[in-house]
Design a protein around this motif. Structure first.
Motif, short mmCIF file in Angstrom:
data_model
loop_
_atom_site.label_atom_id
_atom_site.label_comp_id
_atom_site.label_asym_id
_atom_site.label_seq_id
_atom_site.Cartn_x
_atom_site.Cartn_y
_atom_site.Cartn_z
N PRO A 246 0.51 -1.29 0.22
CA PRO A 246 -0.42 0.01 0.06
C PRO A 246 0.86 1.36 0.11
CG PRO A 246 0.13 -0.82 2.51
CD PRO A 246 0.90 -1.75 1.80
N GLY A 247 0.26 2.49 -0.17
CA GLY A 247 1.16 4.19 -0.64
C GLY A 247 1.33 4.05 0.98
N GLN A 248 2.28 4.88 1.35
CA GLN A 248 2.98 5.20 2.71
C GLN A 248 1.83 6.10 2.36
OE1 GLN A 248 4.95 3.56 4.86
NE2 GLN A 248 4.43 2.21 3.12
N HIS A 249 1.52 7.42 1.11
CA HIS A 249 0.92 8.34 1.81
C HIS A 249 -0.77 8.11 2.39
CE1 HIS A 249 -0.71 12.29 0.16
NE2 HIS A 249 -1.70 11.89 -0.15
N PHE A 250 -1.05 6.79 1.66
CA PHE A 250 -2.77 6.56 1.84
C PHE A 250 -2.26 6.12 3.68
CE2 PHE A 250 -4.96 2.21 2.81
CZ PHE A 250 -6.03 2.82 2.69
N LEU A 251 -1.53 5.42 4.19
CA LEU A 251 -0.85 5.25 5.58
C LEU A 251 -1.29 6.30 6.65
CD1 LEU A 251 0.84 1.58 4.90
CD2 LEU A 251 -1.45 1.83 5.21
N ALA A 252 -0.59 7.21 6.08
CA ALA A 252 -0.02 8.00 7.27
C ALA A 252 -1.45 8.44 6.38
CB ALA A 252 0.54 8.56 5.69
N HIS A 253 -2.24 8.87 5.53
CA HIS A 253 -3.42 10.52 5.91
C HIS A 253 -4.41 9.05 6.80
CE1 HIS A 253 -1.65 12.65 3.23
NE2 HIS A 253 -2.73 13.20 2.86
N THR A 254 -4.73 7.80 6.63
CA THR A 254 -5.76 7.21 7.06
C THR A 254 -5.40 7.17 9.22
OG1 THR A 254 -4.78 4.90 7.15
CG2 THR A 254 -6.35 5.58 5.29
N ARG A 255 -4.47 7.10 8.99
CA ARG A 255 -3.54 6.92 10.44
C ARG A 255 -4.29 8.09 11.18
NH1 ARG A 255 -0.21 4.35 13.97
NH2 ARG A 255 -0.23 5.38 15.51
N GLU A 256 -4.07 9.66 9.98
CA GLU A 256 -3.37 10.88 10.67
C GLU A 256 -5.15 11.24 10.90
OE1 GLU A 256 -3.35 15.81 9.46
OE2 GLU A 256 -2.53 13.95 7.91
N LEU A 257 -5.98 10.93 9.79
CA LEU A 257 -7.57 11.06 9.12
C LEU A 257 -8.17 10.33 10.82
CD1 LEU A 257 -7.22 13.06 5.86
CD2 LEU A 257 -7.64 13.95 7.97
N TYR A 258 -8.70 9.42 10.39
CA TYR A 258 -9.22 8.53 11.27
C TYR A 258 -9.05 7.86 12.18
CZ TYR A 258 -12.38 9.46 7.30
OH TYR A 258 -12.75 9.66 6.21
N GLY A 259 -6.92 7.48 12.71
CA GLY A 259 -6.88 7.30 13.41
C GLY A 259 -6.74 5.61 13.40
N ALA A 260 -6.65 5.05 12.04
CA ALA A 260 -6.52 4.00 11.85
C ALA A 260 -5.48 2.75 11.82
CB ALA A 260 -7.30 3.98 10.02
N PHE A 261 -5.22 1.71 11.79
CA PHE A 261 -4.00 1.33 12.61
C PHE A 261 -3.94 -0.38 11.68
CE2 PHE A 261 -4.40 2.78 16.62
CZ PHE A 261 -3.30 3.29 17.36
N ALA A 262 -2.89 0.34 10.26
CA ALA A 262 -2.72 -1.22 9.78
C ALA A 262 -1.72 -2.59 9.98
CB ALA A 262 -1.68 -0.33 8.32
N PHE A 263 -2.51 -3.80 10.07
CA PHE A 263 -1.84 -4.83 10.78
C PHE A 263 -1.24 -6.13 9.45
CE2 PHE A 263 -4.37 -3.34 13.88
CZ PHE A 263 -3.65 -3.52 14.47
#
Length: 418
Positions: A145-162
């Motif tokens: 996955p794109g690092q931009h996507f992971l960073a934004h989901t964490r910042e905006l939605y507090g989403a953790f990726a596993f």
């Protein structure tokens, strides 16, 4: 080599509801965005749209579901908005417009900031209300996955990726079910769709709500089981709680229903909507944002003889079959571009599952009995109090007051189905 197959999106809502009558009438739902002041919190740019989306989805579910209905509009809408972050321009626009956003009036960046503000505010600690909203991404180890996507989901939605090995789908399923169980304090057990080794991603959302009645029903006020008629089925026997107290309510002659507003100890309230006998479809047809706003202006406090069933209901839905009927179509076909998540083109969403659960009872008696009991002498007016006897199917709308967000929306037909 492992075959790259479908992406699964799993949305989850779990709640415990225990409530009581209120002393004031928060505006439900909030005013349209055009009427908001410049200083209004960011979440107010999205909560009216979430409400409108919820009512559209409810009507579609009601047309296809004869029994209980329960879902979390916040859970579903926030997860789909998060998904749009991983989509390219056209697909992202289609998702957000499918949710009902006017992207000319509220640009995509404002939509995501609105969800960020909403999730943050809902998660603020409260001594009287337990409310948790969270998102997690379980991504196959082969995905890049794109690092931009992971960073934004964490910042905006507090989403953790596993990272998950979906080749061992049974172990991956156990891991996710265990995660859900812990996040919802055991309220939701199982329910995750069966995974396969072809699964690429599971986007999981949970919402947990728990609060006490502000003025509780005490144990000695529980009536013997009473009948709650159900369409084309024998009458059910369910425990009915009874209380004579001040409540805010109204009767809507146009919609042929009684509407009761009851508050929790905390920033939450519920609307209970009781149609006249045989008028459920008329009430459902009248469910519009302007109807909710009209009700919020008309509530008046009055002594009410309230008879309310204890209930435990749940709802599980395959929303990939429902969402296309209300405008969300292109995320399920080959034209969808989610390459910011999957790293590959033409990987569509094949499953959107949602599960919600709600219990309502006399819960909270010990913690709230002293402050919750209405202190006033009995009088002749008590015996003449108007009745609100919820002995037939009714609707329940659960709101968080600060954000004016609709956490749960449901219909109680069989109170014991959960």
């Amino acid at each position: 080599m492992k075959r790259m197959g479908p992406v699964w999106l799993w949305l989850l809502g779990a709640g415990i509801l225990a409530s009581a009558h209120g002393e004031k009438s928060p505006g439900v739902p909030p005013a349209p965005r055009g009427q908001l002041s410049e200083s209004a919190p960011t979440y107010h740019q999205i909560t009216p749209t979430i409400t409108s989306f919820a009512l559209r989805l409810y009507k579609q579910l009601a047309a296809e579901t004869p029994g209980n209905i329960l879902f979390s509009p916040v859970s579903i809408s926030s997860s789909l908005a998060l998904l749009s972050l991983g989509a390219q321009a056209d697909t992202s626009t289609q998702i957000l417009e499918g949710l009902g956003f006017n992207l000319t009036e509220t640009p995509q960046a404002h939509v995501h900031r609105g969800f960020q503000s909403l999730i943050h505010t809902l998660g603020l600690p409260s001594p009287k209300l337990e409310l948790k909203v969270g998102h997690s991404l379980f991504l196959d180890k082969q995905l890049k996955p794109g690092q931009h996507f992971l960073a934004h989901t964490r910042e905006l939605y507090g989403a953790f990726a596993f990272s998950v090995n979906f080749t061992d789908s049974a172990a991956a399923g156990r891991r996710m079910n265990d995660y859900v169980r812990k996040q919802t304090y055991g309220q939701v057990l199982g329910g995750l769709p069966e995974l396969t080794e072809d699964t690429l991603m599971v986007l999981l959302n949970y919402i947990f709500f728990k609060a006490k009645w502000k003025h509780p029903f005490h144990g000695y006020q529980l009536q013997k089981p009473a009948s709650l008629p159900e369409h084309a089925r024998p009458s059910l026997r369910v425990p009915m709680m009874q209380q004579k107290a001040m409540h805010r309510f109204l009767y809507d002659q146009d919609a042929a229903c009684t509407v009761l507003q009851i508050e929790h100890s905390g920033h939450a309230l519920a609307l209970l909507v009781l149609p006249d006998p045989g008028q459920m479809e008329r009430v459902e047809a009248a469910l519009q944002p302007e109807t909710l706003r009209r009700w919020s202006r008309r509530f008046l406090p009055s002594l009410l003889d309230l008879h309310l069933p204890k209930f435990s209901i749940s709802g599980t839905y395959h929303l990939e079959e429902i969402l296309p009927h209300i405008g969300l179509t292109n995320i399920f076909n080959s034209e969808a571009d989610l390459s910011s998540i999957t790293g590959r083109l033409n990987r569509t969403i094949s499953r959107v599952s949602h599960k919600a659960a709600m219990d309502m009872s006399e819960w909270g008696i010990k913690a709230g009995a002293a402050s919750g009991l209405l202190s006033q002498p009995q009088s002749p007016k008590v015996t003449a109090a108007p009745h609100a006897h919820f002995n037939r199917p009714f609707l329940v709308l659960l709101w968080e007051v600060t954000t004016q967000s609709l956490l749960f929306l449901g219909k109680v037909v069989n109170p014991a189905a959960g």
